[in-house]
Design a protein around this motif. Structure first.
Motif, PDB file in Angstrom:
ATOM      1  N   TRP A  65     -50.901  41.503 -30.290  1.00 38.48           N
ATOM      2  CA  TRP A  65     -50.323  42.189 -29.217  1.00 38.48           C
ATOM      3  C   TRP A  65     -48.842  42.527 -29.267  1.00 38.48           C
ATOM      4  O   TRP A  65     -48.088  41.658 -29.693  1.00 38.48           O
ATOM      5  CB  TRP A  65     -50.752  41.705 -27.689  1.00 38.48           C
ATOM      6  N   PRO A 115     -53.266  41.282 -24.233  1.00 41.46           N
ATOM      7  CA  PRO A 115     -53.370  42.592 -23.757  1.00 41.46           C
ATOM      8  C   PRO A 115     -53.544  42.797 -22.177  1.00 41.46           C
ATOM      9  O   PRO A 115     -53.479  43.849 -21.772  1.00 41.46           O
ATOM     10  CB  PRO A 115     -54.699  43.142 -24.630  1.00 41.46           C
ATOM     11  N   ARG A 477     -57.213  51.449 -26.169  1.00 40.27           N
ATOM     12  CA  ARG A 477     -56.794  50.051 -25.857  1.00 40.27           C
ATOM     13  C   ARG A 477     -55.148  49.883 -25.334  1.00 40.27           C
ATOM     14  O   ARG A 477     -54.684  49.102 -24.801  1.00 40.27           O
ATOM     15  CB  ARG A 477     -57.241  48.678 -26.554  1.00 40.27           C
ATOM     16  N   GLN A 478     -54.228  50.825 -25.737  1.00 39.77           N
ATOM     17  CA  GLN A 478     -53.123  50.593 -25.381  1.00 39.77           C
ATOM     18  C   GLN A 478     -52.492  52.109 -25.497  1.00 39.77           C
ATOM     19  O   GLN A 478     -52.864  52.993 -26.331  1.00 39.77           O
ATOM     20  CB  GLN A 478     -52.329  49.676 -26.526  1.00 39.77           C
ATOM     21  N   SER A 525     -51.961  47.269 -32.334  1.00 44.34           N
ATOM     22  CA  SER A 525     -51.089  47.343 -31.182  1.00 44.34           C
ATOM     23  C   SER A 525     -49.978  48.238 -31.566  1.00 44.34           C
ATOM     24  O   SER A 525     -49.590  48.283 -32.795  1.00 44.34           O
ATOM     25  CB  SER A 525     -50.567  46.128 -30.757  1.00 44.34           C
TER      26      SER A 525
END
Length: 744
Positions: A65, A115, A477-478, A525
């Motif tokens: 991450w 995360p 996810r990000q 990430s």
């Protein structure tokens, strides 16, 4: 058969869902495409080949991450989270304590937990909250030095008071280290380090203070305003009621007489304690019936002899659980745990200490004191974003948390949570861009953009992916946002690609494209931080290839007219200045054994594979021998754009479903070198040829003009074109003008 010459003037509709294949009637269809991979649709409409990724350093094996530490506009840091360790990057390089020795900070978080760490920047502190760890902060102590500290939580915060009158506690003493004994097993091992508040059952054994009381002796105790005082002088009480909370004060002048010639009046009273005291639990008995407590606020004397059920433990502890979200808002440090929002005393959360006192020393409630409120929602808080109010996401709805009375500050009795929408959210930290908050809807696929609408008096969250559901199919996810020089929302997908969106709300751009790293890479990430110049935003990524992970930074976006020699269109790439005639290059261990793309002095060198020792050798005729030159080496990637089926109307009839053949294509290009075109699924031909006036010993110059190529497409029913840029060179497609033969 008829020939049609449609024109695509913009590509900022981005990739459209296959379900949109028949929606030629919509406004987005003419500006949409079927595939937009490593091309990025821009605000102006052109499709621009994205820059490559510069190789910075290998990451730790367990790295999973990336996050940002934003001290100020010109001093921002990238944080690489791995199991129990954080590494730091800034100004395009890793921070090291000595050559090749990275600065590492020990933290309690695993890579899998990273995360889900809520982060809130406040000057030199990055506050951290995670449900499995106590609240903490990463503190910048110097330009290249950081520490990790667990926050000291003062005066709680406390959970609801005990409601079981049979579960009482008594203490062995009122100060120092004491033993608290309970009638039921109320203590757990996870309570160690947490606070406990113990309130006296009553003050019935202490006489109330009153004015004019005669015969007071030294050592006598009196209660006043919920506090207990002990007399330090004898005499008769005065008329000034004691309310102080520390030290000693007189209740009269202790001199002179009243109108009846009686006096003097006044006793000096020393503050002893009030109804409740506090302590920190340092040990717990195995049976849960007692605990060792270090007193931090003197306990009431009566609790030694009269057990009380009026006690409360911290709402935050290993036993009770830790907060999952942290936010600075309303002048306070706020923590969210489950359904509760807990606010610190206004302005009292600096230096690693956070004060949660809910009453003054006199037992009064004030607007600037700490508070705890339970939100009226059926699901726990997943994320929080700051706006004119706090926007709170849960699994079933989105709330706005703010003041009931907008004319007063948010406080314990002036706070409310009002539902705004009922889409539900995933626990993905939202992106805030301009006046918008972008979050992931429950299910992980739809992206919603919440904006305050005055007409509705609420936050309205539109679906950004309504036209392209396939782009987020693997889940998001990000988020990252690059504001300069291109205004791009970037969403890391679970499959390792990035969905990228040119974010310009004023133009209602809805297009998405995809960034796919070269060499079979997966982006785990992505974060943006401001570059060393303070003017541009850098996109940093954690990328995995064949099980090996590295930190890479996207090269700067190229402006038209920049020297071709400085172009950076490779991944895991390196670039530098070579000596004139230099053909041997080392330092490519991360690319050992891999075929690479090479740009030397602006010219492409084909068919190069990195040697096992991390070196390459170029042909002598591939490099200039009269001057130093720039060389860029890295993994090749394809930028691909495929058009939708054209809608060609002739005599009022649609061309959809008719047999078609792409026979030619004209592309309007801007500063482009090396692009191939052809019918979808067919042979691709180079579009740009060297002209007769171009020097043969120099690279093909970039083209900013229309370029035409005949296409040997077969008859089908889609008439689509594909454009591909594979060489490490720039490509900007401004418009496309295919020539399509349409059958009857």
């Amino acid at each position: 058969m008829t020939l049609a010459r449609p024109i695509a003037t913009s590509f900022n509709g981005g990739e459209l869902s296959p379900r949109m294949g028949g929606r030629v009637d919509t406004a987005i269809y003419p500006v949409g495409v079927e595939t937009c991979e490593n091309f990025v649709p821009t605000v102006e409409g052109a499709a621009v080949k994205r820059p490559g990724f510069e190789y910075i350093r290998p990451s730790r094996v367990t790295a999973g991450w990336l996050a940002a530490f934003r001290f100020n506009l010109t001093q921002q840091y990238l944080l690489e989270f791995s199991d129990g360790i954080v590494r730091f990057f800034t100004n395009g390089e890793r921070i090291e304590t000595s050559p090749n020795v990275p600065l590492e900070l020990a933290v309690p978080y695993s890579a899998a937990e990273a995360p889900f760490i809520s982060m809130q920047q406040s000057f030199d502190r990055l506050y951290l909250a995670h449900p499995d760890h106590p609240p903490a902060a990463i503190v910048r102590t110097g330009a290249t030095s950081f520490t990790y500290e667990v926050l000291e939580l003062l005066n709680g915060p406390f959970a609801d008071p005990n409601g079981d009158e049979a579960a009482t506690v008594a203490v062995s003493d009122t100060t120092g280290t004491v033993t608290v004994t309970a009638t039921k097993p109320i203590f757990a091992a996870g309570d160690v380090g947490a606070s406990i508040r113990i309130e006296a059952r009553d003050f019935s054994d202490v006489t109330a203070w009153d004015a004019g009381m005669d015969g007071v002796t030294v050592g006598q105790r009196r209660r006043s305003e919920g506090k207990v005082y002990v007399a330090e002088t004898p005499g008769r009480t005065g008329t000034i009621q004691p309310i102080h909370t520390s030290g000693s004060e007189w209740d009269g002048s202790n001199q002179g007489e009243d109108i009846n010639e009686k006096g003097p009046f006044g006793v000096r009273w020393r503050y002893l304690h009030d109804r409740f005291g506090q302590g920190r639990i340092t040990a717990v008995a195995s049976d849960g019936m007692s605990a060792t407590v270090e007193v931090t606020r003197r306990l009431a004397d009566s609790v030694k002899t009269v057990a009380t059920h009026r006690w409360a433990k911290s709402i935050f502890s290993a036993a009770a659980g830790w907060p999952s979200v942290v936010k600075v808002a309303f002048g306070r440090l706020l923590f969210f745990k489950g359904f509760d929002v807990v606010g610190s005393v206004a302005g009292d959360y600096g230096g690693g200490r956070v004060n949660f006192a809910t009453t003054t020393s006199a037992g009064l409630i004030a607007a600037d004191l700490g508070f705890r409120r339970t939100l009226a929602t059926e699901d726990p808080v997943l994320w929080v974003a700051g706006d004119r109010k706090l926007i709170v996401g849960t699994a079933s709805k989105e709330l706005a948390v703010g003041a009931i009375n907008s004319g007063a500050a948010v406080s314990g009795d002036n706070i409310a949570a009002d539902p705004q929408s009922f889409y539900g959210s995933e626990r993905v930290w939202p992106a805030q861009i301009g006046t918008s908050t972008i979050f992931v809807q429950r299910g992980g696929r739809k992206l919603r953009e919440a904006q305050y609408a005055f007409a509705n008096d609420r936050y309205v969250a539109a679906n950004m992916t309504v036209w392209c559901r396939h782009v987020t199919r693997s889940g998001i996810r990000q988020f990252a946002f690059q504001a300069e020089p291109e205004e791009l929302l970037l969403a890391v997908r679970a499959d390792g690609q990035i969905a990228v969106h040119p974010h310009a709300p004023e133009q209602e751009i809805k297009g998405f494209a995809r960034i796919v790293p070269g060499g079979g890479g997966r982006i785990l990430s992505a974060v943006t931080i401001v570059g060393a110049d303070g003017l541009t935003d850098e996109l940093w990524c954690l990328i995995e290839r064949e099980g090996v992970r590295s930190v890479e930074k996207m090269a700067p976006w190229r402006d038209e007219g920049d020297p071709l020699e400085n172009a950076f269109f490779v991944d895991a790439g390196v670039s530098g200045i070579a000596a004139s005639g230099q053909t041997h290059f080392a330092g490519l261990a991360h690319l050992a054994g891999k075929p690479v793309a090479v740009l030397a002095a602006g010219g492409v060198v084909q068919n190069i594979t990195v040697n096992p020792d991390g070196s390459i050798d170029l042909p002598e005729n591939a490099v200039p021998d009269e001057r130093p030159f720039r060389i860029t080496i890295g993994l090749r990637y394809d930028a691909t754009l495929t058009t939708l089926r054209p809608e060609l109307r002739t005599n009022g009839e649609t061309s959809q479903g008719k047999r078609q053949r792409l026979v030619g294509i004209v592309l309007r290009l801007l500063d482009t070198v090396g692009i191939r075109v052809g019918a979808k699924g067919g042979k691709l031909d180079e579009l740009i040829d060297r002209t007769g006036s171009d020097r043969m010993d120099e690279p093909v110059p970039p083209l900013s003009a229309d370029s035409e190529r005949s296409v040997s497409g077969g008859w089908d029913r889609h008439g689509q074109a594909t454009f591909v840029s594979s060489d490490p060179l720039p490509a900007v497609i401004v418009a496309a003008m295919p020539k399509v033969a349409v059958g009857s």
